[in-house]
Enzyme design. Sequence first.
Site: not given
Ligand code: RB5
Length: 141
Positions: A64, A97
């Site tokens: 993400c 680990h």
């Molecule tokens: C998306 O904007 C962002 O919040 C997501 O990709 C992530 O970083 C959340 O933890």
Amino acid sequence: MIAIGSDHAGYGLKQTVIQHLEDLGIAFNDYGTYSSMSCDYPDFAEAVCQAVMKGQADKGILICGTGIGMSMAANRHKEIRAALCDNCYSAKATREHNDANVLCMGARVLGEGLALQIVDTFLETEFSNGANHVRRIGKMS
Ligand code: RB5
């Protein structure tokens, strides 16, 4: 088999990692997202974790923006040991680990070159099977 997933923020890096896995001949299943349209990271964490927990994948990769939301979502599952890594030392150590079974990365944090090295390190490194590490992992489950 690798299960891979991302949200919109991780989509571009996911596609880069997928190309890298293809180049290396490593089998994977892509659980989405399939575009950079805004979406919710827990949905993709859930799909990848389910694949790992059901034995459909040996390991998972979740991407993400920061990697933090994915790691939070993934680690809600008892059988999942998700590690947010931004360097190769951590990627190696968490395999040796913690026997981490899911790698989380932040696409807004990492450059592509480093991200691919982290992927390689994570996938190449075996769990140490040391009694101390087995005991500690047992205490988490
Ligand atoms: C998306 O904007 C962002 O919040 C997501 O990709 C992530 O970083 C959340 O933890």
